[in-house]
Motif scaffolding. Sequence first.
Motif: not given
Lengths: 284, 292
Positions: B46-56, B112-120, B216-220
């Motif tokens: 779910l988190m990865i999906g959210a980040y992919i959407t946000a990045t695009i 891994g997600a925190a490294i790629i996208w940061g954990d803010k 709001v979302f973060n890697p955790y």
Amino acid sequence: MNLNRTEWVRYGTIGMIGIAVVAPFLSSNLYLLNILTLMLIFIIFSSAWNLLAYSGQGSLGHAAFFGIGAYASTLIAAKSGISPYVTLFLGAAVAAFIGIFIGLTCVRLKEWFLAMVTFGFAIIVQTITVSLLTPITGGWDGIASPRLMSPEIPGYQLIEYYSILVITIGCILFIYYIMKSRIGLAFSAIRENELEARAAGVDPVKYRLLAFALSAYLAGIAGALEIHHIGYITPEIFGVDLSFWPVTYVIFGGLSSCQKGLWLFRTRSRRGGLPGKTNGAEQK
Amino acid sequence: MVDFGILLQIVFWGVYAGCIYILLATGLNLIFGVMKIVNFAHGEFLMIGAYITATIFFITGINPYAIILLSMLALIAIGAVVERLCFRPILGTGKLNEIFLSIGLIYIIQNGAAIIWGDKWQSIKSPYQEISVPVGPLNIPIDYIIIMVVTTAILCGLYLFLKRTRTGREMRATSQNRKGAMLVGINVERIDILSFGIGCAIAAAAGTLWVVSGQVFNPYMGSIPAIKAFAIIILGGLGSIPGAIIGGLLYGIAENGAAYYFGGIWKDAISFIILIIVLVIRPTGLFGESGD
């Protein structure tokens, strides 16, 4: 040297204890001493989890017992002024009592069901701590906890370290003798096949509750030690991480080895605490 | 004392939160049905999906509701890789192994997600943020209505896929009897990969809907919803998709009710209290058939 496996394990264990005794003298770095102390505490915690797993019950909510032991001991010590060295055993008794209660709801459950219910209990306990019990627990802000040793005593960290080392060895010996006794045999019988265990005259409900109580007691000791060592307690102690860490440590040490002999098991679980602990201390 | 408007609002918010749980629980249930494994790391997808959407969305700025498809496709691929590398080797071994493996995956994926996208904490803005529709005494943001419609569409799509297509029938056959499915010539390993991928894709859809609605979302962010989703499928009975839907709605509404009446802190605890009560009374869940 021609040593068989049992002897290796025996000498390995003695060696480990030897290293633990001399370790503080190898470096005067207090940070390292702190990590070593936390390591010992997590060895107790992981072994407590391990004891429950030994009876076939994988818990994902051991942070509940860790935290209850810590809170109970802190509150008793703060209110009564008794030394934390005494109250940590009382706090652990509270954890064991609640452990029996949680165990009662879990006796019919297995595997994921059990994992989910124990996990849920950790969350529920956290919620109660920060809502209903806020007047005595301080809510999310937490409360100060009496230190094991007063910081005025010179070299108090060293005394703390050695006293925790003694308690750790005591707990591990306790677990070892439990596993070797009839109780331990009953635990593994239930784990391997509950129906056959019942046919052999072992009452699964009784022994499961006993496993819960013992495990909760030891986890409570670990929690109380950690909090009295750090000197401050917050409800974060019930967090997911503290429930998952013992699982990862024990797996690293070798859960599957439990059939291969208790010595091996015990020392492995001892070592299992080592690598992860550092990690735990860094995140603190 | 009970105000009808507030009650309606609680139910409405509950249905909205329930949509996310339903999607997560359905994906988890699909995977459980076919492979008989439990993936506690489902929330990480779910988190990865959210980040992919946000990045695009940050790069291209196109309508985030359109990105949901891309995100789902990406997660099918990621899910397939995870299944092949992590879950296939432990299929058929002890049940505790799945729990341990998932816990490992949780830590690896989160860090891994925190490294790629940061954990803010981050958030994205929906293009329809300002629009809301008056329904009775309520003012409903149109985003929430879109989310409910998309959830329903995904569930209907899944239903049609399972009932009408050949692959869907093979999936149901594998879930009913793995050996039997193998005997009639179904490639069960292909079905495993596919169902895991689809389960992850549904989780990605849940993640996308979650962030697009302004959360709001973060890697955790994934672990707690995933564990709740698992509680939901236990509540509804393992392997029962109607159970997952009813459980998801029940949880969404109960959580919002508890948050309103007892304070926000009870939000998480209430779901586990329900779970424990149900399991004490009925150890197989509401719609479950057998214990194991």
